[in-house]
Design a protein around this motif. Structure first.
Motif, PDB file in Angstrom:
ATOM      1  N   ILE A   1      -2.739   4.573 -12.022  1.00 51.67           N
ATOM      2  CA  ILE A   1      -2.328   4.246 -10.649  1.00 51.67           C
ATOM      3  C   ILE A   1      -1.067   5.017 -10.276  1.00 51.67           C
TER       4      ILE A   1
ATOM      5  N   HIS B   1       1.391   5.017  -6.702  1.00 54.95           N
ATOM      6  CA  HIS B   1       1.609   4.425  -5.377  1.00 54.95           C
ATOM      7  C   HIS B   1       2.931   4.968  -4.845  1.00 54.95           C
TER       8      HIS B   1
ATOM      9  N   TYR C   1      -4.537  -3.312  -6.565  1.00 59.13           N
ATOM     10  CA  TYR C   1      -5.234  -2.038  -6.463  1.00 59.13           C
ATOM     11  C   TYR C   1      -6.679  -2.216  -6.928  1.00 59.13           C
TER      12      TYR C   1
ATOM     13  N   SER D   1      -5.486   0.818  -2.370  1.00 60.38           N
ATOM     14  CA  SER D   1      -4.632  -0.364  -2.222  1.00 60.38           C
ATOM     15  C   SER D   1      -5.491  -1.484  -1.648  1.00 60.38           C
TER      16      SER D   1
ATOM     17  N   VAL E   1      -1.832   6.056  -2.104  1.00 61.49           N
ATOM     18  CA  VAL E   1      -2.192   5.376  -3.350  1.00 61.49           C
ATOM     19  C   VAL E   1      -3.379   6.085  -3.995  1.00 61.49           C
TER      20      VAL E   1
END
Length: 268
Positions: free
Chosen positions: A5, A7, A188, A199, A261
């Motif tokens: 991930i 972000h 997520y 997201s 994201v």
């Protein structure tokens, strides 16, 4: 499943800001079925770490120098185990009754109450909650930009369009009509080959099934149980109490916000 991930949140101001304070919920929860393998939170200024009332790991970010941009990057890897029919092993430290109190975004007006009466019954089980999610998805069509984060469930139902947080808020409002504890989840999702955003938001509801008593996690937007493709950031009564970033500032003129994201997955 291992989720990777990244972000990034960037605020840009038309004039220098002299002070900003923000509350960040950008670190995945340490729930029984998900394990943080690596995680970094990068931001200017000072950070103070704490646990909020719901057990979310939060950071207070303060910047006292003049600035015209704030860039916040949260990134890492999380190992998420499958869930059997969305069932969460940990009941949490709070009574489920805490999550029967509606907030501004989940208050049920007469239209929402009527919708809940048509699509849900008191004492609903897991299958009934999935049916409610199907009804919400059919009644509030997903359309990016149709609503704001300040849009209450009643407005989204009336409009007939919304995004994941609207679906979650309406689901929670319907559960509350029948006294069923329900809470908001921010996080997520691995979008796979779909066009859906990485997201995401969904909901947990408390069930009393024959073989299980506890929280069941339901992705209302996709009308399915949450599972190994869902990474949980924070829980709360609604978006306001589980939002990834919120705060205030002095100065800065007007602002623009860019959020990006990325989520990718790999089988463990």
């Amino acid at each position: 499943m291992k989720l990777h991930i990244r972000h990034e949140t960037v605020y840009r101001f038309t004039a220098p800001s002299t002070y900003i304070i923000q509350q960040l919920r950008l670190t995945p929860r340490r729930d029984a079925h998900q394990r943080i393998l690596s995680w970094q939170l990068q931001a200017p200024g000072r950070q103070h770490e704490f646990l909020d009332a719901c057990g979310n790991l939060c950071h207070i970010l303060t910047i006292t120098e003049r600035h015209d941009e704030v860039r916040i990057v949260a990134a890492g890897s999380v190992d998420v185990a499958p869930l059997e029919r969305g069932r969460l092993a940990d009941p949490g430290g709070l009574s489920p009754l805490v999550f029967t109190v509606p907030g501004r975004l989940t208050a049920a007006d007469p239209e929402v109450a009527a919708f809940a009466s048509r699509h849900l019954r008191p004492g609903a089980g897991s299958s009934d909650l999935l049916a409610l999610a199907e009804a919400i998805r059919a009644s509030v069509v997903y359309r990016n930009g149709a609503t704001e984060v300040t849009t209450p469930a009643s407005d989204a139902l009336r409009l007939g369009e919304g995004v994941c947080q609207d679906h979650a808020h309406l689901f929670i409002a319907c559960c509350h009509v029948h006294g069923i504890p329900a809470r908001y989840v921010s996080g997520y999702i691995d979008p796979g080959d779909t066009s859906h955003a990485a997201s995401h938001a969904w909901a947990d509801a408390w069930v009393e099934d024959v073989d299980f008593s506890g929280w069941v996690s339901i992705d209302v937007t996709h009308a399915c149980f949450a599972g190994e493709s869902h990474c949980r950031l924070a829980i709360g009564r609604d978006y306001d109490s589980a939002s990834p970033v919120r705060g205030v500032r002095h100065g800065g003129g007007s602002e623009t916000l860019d959020v990006h994201v990325e989520v990718s997955s790999k089988r463990a």
